[in-house]
Design an enzyme around this catalytic site. Structure first.
Site, PDB file in Angstrom:
ATOM      1  N   ASP A 186       3.425 -10.177  -1.133  1.00  0.00           N
ATOM      2  CA  ASP A 186       3.670 -10.317   0.303  1.00  0.00           C
ATOM      3  C   ASP A 186       4.266  -9.072   0.954  1.00  0.00           C
ATOM      4  OD1 ASP A 186       6.288 -10.698  -1.043  1.00  0.00           O
ATOM      5  OD2 ASP A 186       6.987 -11.052   1.013  1.00  0.00           O
TER       6      ASP A 186
ATOM      7  N   ARG B  99       8.135 -14.934  -6.365  1.00  0.00           N
ATOM      8  CA  ARG B  99       6.978 -15.745  -6.079  1.00  0.00           C
ATOM      9  C   ARG B  99       5.686 -14.966  -6.306  1.00  0.00           C
ATOM     10  NH1 ARG B  99       9.020 -17.569  -0.236  1.00  0.00           N
ATOM     11  NH2 ARG B  99      10.870 -16.354  -0.727  1.00  0.00           N
ATOM     12  N   GLY B 100       5.796 -13.650  -6.404  1.00  0.00           N
ATOM     13  CA  GLY B 100       4.622 -12.784  -6.353  1.00  0.00           C
ATOM     14  C   GLY B 100       3.583 -12.973  -7.445  1.00  0.00           C
TER      15      GLY B 100
ATOM     16  N   ARG C  75       0.149 -13.226   1.147  1.00  0.00           N
ATOM     17  CA  ARG C  75       0.052 -13.621  -0.264  1.00  0.00           C
ATOM     18  C   ARG C  75      -1.304 -14.261  -0.556  1.00  0.00           C
ATOM     19  NH1 ARG C  75       5.225 -13.493  -2.707  1.00  0.00           N
ATOM     20  NH2 ARG C  75       6.948 -13.985  -1.315  1.00  0.00           N
TER      21      ARG C  75
ATOM     22  N   LYS D  70       3.573   0.966 -10.394  1.00  0.00           N
ATOM     23  CA  LYS D  70       3.738   2.185  -9.584  1.00  0.00           C
ATOM     24  C   LYS D  70       4.665   3.119 -10.354  1.00  0.00           C
ATOM     25  CE  LYS D  70       4.188  -0.397  -5.267  1.00  0.00           C
ATOM     26  NZ  LYS D  70       4.974  -0.446  -4.030  1.00  0.00           N
TER      27      LYS D  70
ATOM     28  N   PHE E  63       2.618   0.663  -0.335  1.00  0.00           N
ATOM     29  CA  PHE E  63       3.054  -0.728  -0.238  1.00  0.00           C
ATOM     30  C   PHE E  63       1.817  -1.615  -0.178  1.00  0.00           C
ATOM     31  CE2 PHE E  63       5.079  -4.558   1.289  1.00  0.00           C
ATOM     32  CZ  PHE E  63       6.243  -4.555   0.551  1.00  0.00           C
ATOM     33  N   VAL E  64       1.720  -2.555  -1.111  1.00  0.00           N
ATOM     34  CA  VAL E  64       0.513  -3.379  -1.215  1.00  0.00           C
ATOM     35  C   VAL E  64       0.812  -4.857  -0.972  1.00  0.00           C
ATOM     36  CG1 VAL E  64      -0.697  -1.783  -2.751  1.00  0.00           C
ATOM     37  CG2 VAL E  64       0.782  -3.564  -3.729  1.00  0.00           C
TER      38      VAL E  64
ATOM     39  N   GLU F 102       4.438 -10.565 -14.305  1.00  0.00           N
ATOM     40  CA  GLU F 102       5.005 -10.027 -13.061  1.00  0.00           C
ATOM     41  C   GLU F 102       3.876  -9.480 -12.187  1.00  0.00           C
ATOM     42  OE1 GLU F 102       6.998  -9.960 -10.809  1.00  0.00           O
ATOM     43  OE2 GLU F 102       8.549  -8.426 -10.966  1.00  0.00           O
ATOM     44  N   ASP F 103       4.111  -9.445 -10.890  1.00  0.00           N
ATOM     45  CA  ASP F 103       3.104  -8.888  -9.978  1.00  0.00           C
ATOM     46  C   ASP F 103       3.096  -7.358 -10.031  1.00  0.00           C
ATOM     47  OD1 ASP F 103       5.589  -8.692  -8.717  1.00  0.00           O
ATOM     48  OD2 ASP F 103       4.925  -9.561  -6.823  1.00  0.00           O
TER      49      ASP F 103
ATOM     50  N   ASP G 248       7.865  -1.692 -10.008  1.00  0.00           N
ATOM     51  CA  ASP G 248       8.105  -0.659  -9.002  1.00  0.00           C
ATOM     52  C   ASP G 248       9.244   0.231  -9.522  1.00  0.00           C
ATOM     53  OD1 ASP G 248       7.794   0.478  -6.387  1.00  0.00           O
ATOM     54  OD2 ASP G 248       9.419  -0.761  -5.640  1.00  0.00           O
TER      55      ASP G 248
HETATM   56  P1  IMP Z   1      11.314  -3.458  -8.960  1.00  0.00           P
HETATM   57  O1  IMP Z   1      12.557  -4.172  -9.369  1.00  0.00           O
HETATM   58  O2  IMP Z   1      11.610  -2.309  -8.036  1.00  0.00           O
HETATM   59  O3  IMP Z   1      10.435  -3.040 -10.095  1.00  0.00           O
HETATM   60  O4  IMP Z   1      10.570  -4.431  -8.007  1.00  0.00           O
HETATM   61  C1  IMP Z   1       9.618  -5.262  -8.386  1.00  0.00           C
HETATM   62  C2  IMP Z   1       9.399  -6.284  -7.292  1.00  0.00           C
HETATM   63  O5  IMP Z   1       9.379  -5.685  -5.983  1.00  0.00           O
HETATM   64  C3  IMP Z   1       8.035  -6.886  -7.471  1.00  0.00           C
HETATM   65  O6  IMP Z   1       8.120  -8.049  -8.215  1.00  0.00           O
HETATM   66  C4  IMP Z   1       7.602  -7.178  -6.058  1.00  0.00           C
HETATM   67  O7  IMP Z   1       8.003  -8.477  -5.715  1.00  0.00           O
HETATM   68  C5  IMP Z   1       8.339  -6.196  -5.215  1.00  0.00           C
HETATM   69  N1  IMP Z   1       7.430  -5.106  -4.803  1.00  0.00           N
HETATM   70  C6  IMP Z   1       7.340  -3.872  -5.335  1.00  0.00           C
HETATM   71  N2  IMP Z   1       6.383  -3.148  -4.748  1.00  0.00           N
HETATM   72  C7  IMP Z   1       5.849  -3.954  -3.808  1.00  0.00           C
HETATM   73  C8  IMP Z   1       4.762  -3.779  -2.865  1.00  0.00           C
HETATM   74  O8  IMP Z   1       4.096  -2.744  -2.781  1.00  0.00           O
HETATM   75  N3  IMP Z   1       4.490  -4.851  -2.074  1.00  0.00           N
HETATM   76  C9  IMP Z   1       5.197  -6.019  -2.144  1.00  0.00           C
HETATM   77  N4  IMP Z   1       6.183  -6.217  -3.009  1.00  0.00           N
HETATM   78  C10 IMP Z   1       6.515  -5.204  -3.838  1.00  0.00           C
HETATM   79 MG    MG Z   2       8.512  -9.983  -7.441  1.00  0.00          MG
END
Ligand code: IMP
Ligand code: MG
Length: 180
Positions: free
Chosen positions: A162, A45-46, A168, A134, A155-156, A102-103, A106
């Site tokens: 969210d 949803r981000g 959000r 990140k 963490f943001v 994508e938001d 990570d």
């Molecule tokens: P990844 O698979 O670890 O790259 O995760 C990506 C997803 O984790 C993003 O789409 C976010 O929804 C969530 N995410 C990663 N970092 C944060 C954060 O700092 N705050 C909130 N959600 C996060």
């Molecule tokens: Mg996400």
């Protein structure tokens, strides 16, 4: 889900986000043929706030909007390596121009998985944009084609993002600081 007490410190203002999206939309336009439709795919949803602002900067293009939901974080702060598709696209993307929105990147697992899935459907062209990156957290070798802002390992929340489904609706990106 209960969370520890926290406050939110602003990290990126609404104004800075808007300015960056304007810049990025110019680059995106140059990367896609001007006379062809772009299927803009938001990851739920981000990305819902980001995609809303981004497509309005692409107002002079033929844009279709679709959504896909992948699970990774659950409700907490720890990413999982197992990515599942909870909601697939409504439309076909074979032979089409696709921009995945994508938001945050990570660990990289979510976008890596989603991109493999979508590439297997043979789009004409597929590119990715993430508002935040990140890089220090990366576990798989993945780079989005465009990044709004590189941020440290914090963490943001806000601007669609969210913490346990809250915050959000903040217009800026803020950093979660625990007060306990
Ligand atoms: P990844 O698979 O670890 O790259 O995760 C990506 C997803 O984790 C993003 O789409 C976010 O929804 C969530 N995410 C990663 N970092 C944060 C954060 O700092 N705050 C909130 N959600 C996060
Ligand atoms: Mg996400």
């Amino acid at each position: 889900m209960s969370t520890r007490p926290y406050v939110i410190d602003q990290m990126i203002s609404a104004k800075a986000i808007a300015a960056r999206i304007e810049e990025l939309s110019e680059e995106i336009k140059q990367a896609f043929p001007p006379d062809q439709r772009i299927v803009v795919v938001g990851l739920l949803r981000g990305s819902f706030v980001f995609i809303a602002d981004l497509v309005r900067e692409l107002r002079d293009r033929d844009v279709e909007v679709d959504f896909l939901e992948a699970s990774s974080y659950g409700d907490g702060m720890n990413s999982s390596r197992e990515v599942r598709i909870l909601k697939d696209l409504r439309g076909a993307i074979e032979g089409r121009n696709v921009l995945v929105v994508e938001d945050i990147v990570d660990t990289g697992h979510t976008l890596n998985h989603v991109m493999h899935l979508l590439e297997s459907r043979n789009p004409a062209k597929i590119r990715t944009i993430a508002l935040l990156d990140k890089p220090n957290r990366r576990e798989v070798d993945f780079r989005a084609d465009w990044i709004g802002f590189e941020i440290p390992d914090e963490f943001v929340v806000g601007y669609g993002i969210d913490y346990a489904q809250r915050n959000r609706n903040l217009p800026f990106i803020g950093k979660v600081r625990f007060t306990d």
